[in-house]
Design a protein around this motif. Structure first.
Motif, short mmCIF file in Angstrom:
data_model
loop_
_atom_site.label_atom_id
_atom_site.label_comp_id
_atom_site.label_asym_id
_atom_site.label_seq_id
_atom_site.Cartn_x
_atom_site.Cartn_y
_atom_site.Cartn_z
N GLY A 15 0.79 -1.22 0.00
CA GLY A 15 0.00 0.00 0.00
C GLY A 15 0.82 1.27 0.00
O GLY A 15 0.28 2.35 -0.26
N SER A 16 2.09 1.17 0.28
CA SER A 16 2.96 2.35 0.32
C SER A 16 3.55 2.64 -1.07
O SER A 16 3.23 1.96 -2.05
CB SER A 16 4.08 2.15 1.34
N SER A 17 4.40 3.65 -1.13
CA SER A 17 5.07 4.04 -2.37
C SER A 17 6.57 4.09 -2.15
O SER A 17 7.04 4.27 -1.02
CB SER A 17 4.59 5.42 -2.83
N VAL A 18 7.32 3.93 -3.23
CA VAL A 18 8.76 4.13 -3.18
C VAL A 18 9.15 4.96 -4.40
O VAL A 18 8.48 4.93 -5.44
CB VAL A 18 9.56 2.81 -3.19
N LYS A 19 10.24 5.70 -4.25
CA LYS A 19 10.76 6.50 -5.36
C LYS A 19 12.23 6.16 -5.51
O LYS A 19 13.02 6.36 -4.57
CB LYS A 19 10.58 7.99 -5.08
N ILE A 20 12.60 5.61 -6.66
CA ILE A 20 13.98 5.23 -6.89
C ILE A 20 14.60 6.17 -7.93
O ILE A 20 13.90 6.73 -8.76
CB ILE A 20 14.12 3.75 -7.29
N GLU A 62 1.11 0.20 -21.04
CA GLU A 62 -0.24 0.30 -20.45
C GLU A 62 -0.33 -0.45 -19.12
O GLU A 62 -1.04 -0.03 -18.21
CB GLU A 62 -1.27 -0.27 -21.41
N LYS A 63 0.41 -1.55 -19.02
CA LYS A 63 0.37 -2.37 -17.82
C LYS A 63 0.82 -1.61 -16.58
O LYS A 63 0.38 -1.89 -15.47
CB LYS A 63 1.24 -3.61 -18.01
N PHE A 64 1.68 -0.61 -16.79
CA PHE A 64 2.27 0.11 -15.66
C PHE A 64 1.70 1.51 -15.46
O PHE A 64 2.16 2.24 -14.58
CB PHE A 64 3.79 0.16 -15.81
N LYS A 65 0.70 1.86 -16.26
CA LYS A 65 0.04 3.15 -16.05
C LYS A 65 -0.72 3.10 -14.72
O LYS A 65 -1.43 2.15 -14.43
CB LYS A 65 -0.94 3.46 -17.19
N GLY A 66 -0.52 4.13 -13.92
CA GLY A 66 -1.11 4.15 -12.59
C GLY A 66 -0.24 3.50 -11.54
O GLY A 66 -0.45 3.69 -10.34
N LYS A 67 0.72 2.71 -11.95
CA LYS A 67 1.65 2.07 -11.03
C LYS A 67 2.97 2.85 -10.96
O LYS A 67 3.50 3.11 -9.89
CB LYS A 67 1.93 0.63 -11.48
N ALA A 68 3.50 3.20 -12.12
CA ALA A 68 4.78 3.88 -12.19
C ALA A 68 4.59 5.32 -12.67
O ALA A 68 3.77 5.58 -13.56
CB ALA A 68 5.72 3.15 -13.15
N SER A 85 1.03 2.35 -4.51
CA SER A 85 0.10 1.29 -4.11
C SER A 85 0.75 -0.08 -4.24
O SER A 85 0.25 -0.98 -4.91
CB SER A 85 -1.18 1.34 -4.96
N LEU A 86 1.88 -0.21 -3.59
CA LEU A 86 2.70 -1.41 -3.75
C LEU A 86 2.00 -2.67 -3.26
O LEU A 86 1.31 -2.67 -2.23
CB LEU A 86 4.02 -1.23 -3.02
N THR A 87 2.20 -3.75 -4.01
CA THR A 87 1.75 -5.09 -3.63
C THR A 87 2.95 -6.02 -3.74
O THR A 87 3.98 -5.66 -4.35
CB THR A 87 0.63 -5.59 -4.55
N MET A 111 16.76 -3.40 -5.99
CA MET A 111 15.83 -4.44 -5.54
C MET A 111 14.78 -3.80 -4.66
O MET A 111 15.11 -3.17 -3.65
CB MET A 111 16.56 -5.54 -4.79
N VAL A 112 13.53 -3.97 -5.04
CA VAL A 112 12.41 -3.50 -4.24
C VAL A 112 11.69 -4.72 -3.69
O VAL A 112 11.30 -5.61 -4.44
CB VAL A 112 11.44 -2.64 -5.08
N THR A 113 11.56 -4.76 -2.37
CA THR A 113 10.86 -5.86 -1.71
C THR A 113 9.64 -5.30 -1.01
O THR A 113 9.76 -4.36 -0.21
CB THR A 113 11.77 -6.56 -0.70
N VAL A 114 8.48 -5.85 -1.33
CA VAL A 114 7.24 -5.41 -0.71
C VAL A 114 6.77 -6.51 0.24
O VAL A 114 6.46 -7.62 -0.18
CB VAL A 114 6.15 -5.12 -1.76
#
Lengths: 116, 112
Positions: A15-20, A62-68, A85-87, A111-114
């Motif tokens: 549910g959180s966000s990250v910025k790399i 399109e798959k990542f619109k709204g995610k990235a 909105s990480l899962t 590496m992003v770990t959720v």
């Protein structure tokens, strides 16, 4: 020499966000686009999108619109990708890569770990 | 989305052996301007992918000439003429003709 230096590993809660970040050096930053690619064991390599480092214009899979969300800071030659909105499905290694009709330089990956 | 199917998924080779990897596309990668945006990348263990071949058959900067690419339309091949130890890793084809850009599933090259 050309380098793309990415920020460090992230551990985030669902549910959180990250910025790399992806800091470029050794070339004129605005002469090349920066793309982002996701790598997982199950899905392999997936193209997320690119940002025109000169204009800030973006193109997303399109798959990542709204995610990235891709942004850029020309003053520091740095590109950013925010994942929201990480899962657990967002757990992966994320690469930035320079695009000039091919990916000729890649960052070292983040590496992003959720996990809760 | 364009699906790129790589075969084989695993390739065992001895040093000095010549090998080929196939990449088949679900659609033609030739665009209306006559360009074919097909690339090959190598990812060595623990490293980021690196460019080998661009636009089907053009060698990337600093890439040894034992690597070569060929093909057209939907069928493409990467050939290594005389495998060396540093060639071990996973090879990916990628297309940028059709949005979204897509990658093949990879071919792992290992020592026999």
């Amino acid at each position: 020499q050309v380098q793309l230096q990415q920020s460090g590993a992230e551990l985030a809660k669902p549910g959180s966000s990250v910025k790399i970040s992806c800091k470029a050096s050794g070339y004129t930053f605005t002469s090349y686009y920066i793309s982002w690619i996701k790598q997982t064991t199950g899905q392999g390599l997936e193209y997320i999108g690119y940002i025109n480092t000169g204009s800030g214009g973006t193109n997303y899979n399109e798959k990542f619109k709204g995610k990235a969300t891709l942004t850029v800071d020309k003053s520091s030659s740095t590109a950013f990708m925010q994942l929201s909105s990480l899962t657990p499905d967002d757990s992966a290694v994320y690469y930035c890569a320079r695009w000039g009709w091919y990916f000729d330089y890649w960052g070292q990956g983040v590496m992003v770990t959720v996990s809760s | 989305d364009v699906v790129l199917t790589q075969t084989p998924s695993t390739l065992s080779a001895t040093i000095g052996q010549s090998v080929s990897i196939s990449c088949r596309s679900s659609q033609s990668l030739l665009d209306s301007a006559g360009n074919t945006y097909l690339y090959w990348y190598l990812q060595r263990p623990g490293q980021s992918p690196q460019l080998l071949i661009y636009l089907v058959s053009n060698l990337g900067s600093g890439v040894p000439n034992r690597f070569s690419g060929s093909g057209s339309g939907t069928d493409f091949t990467l050939k290594i003429s005389g495998v060396e130890a540093e060639d071990l890793g996973v090879y990916y084809c990628m297309q940028a003709t059709h949005a979204p850009w897509t990658f093949g599933g990879g071919t792992k090259l290992e020592l026999k």
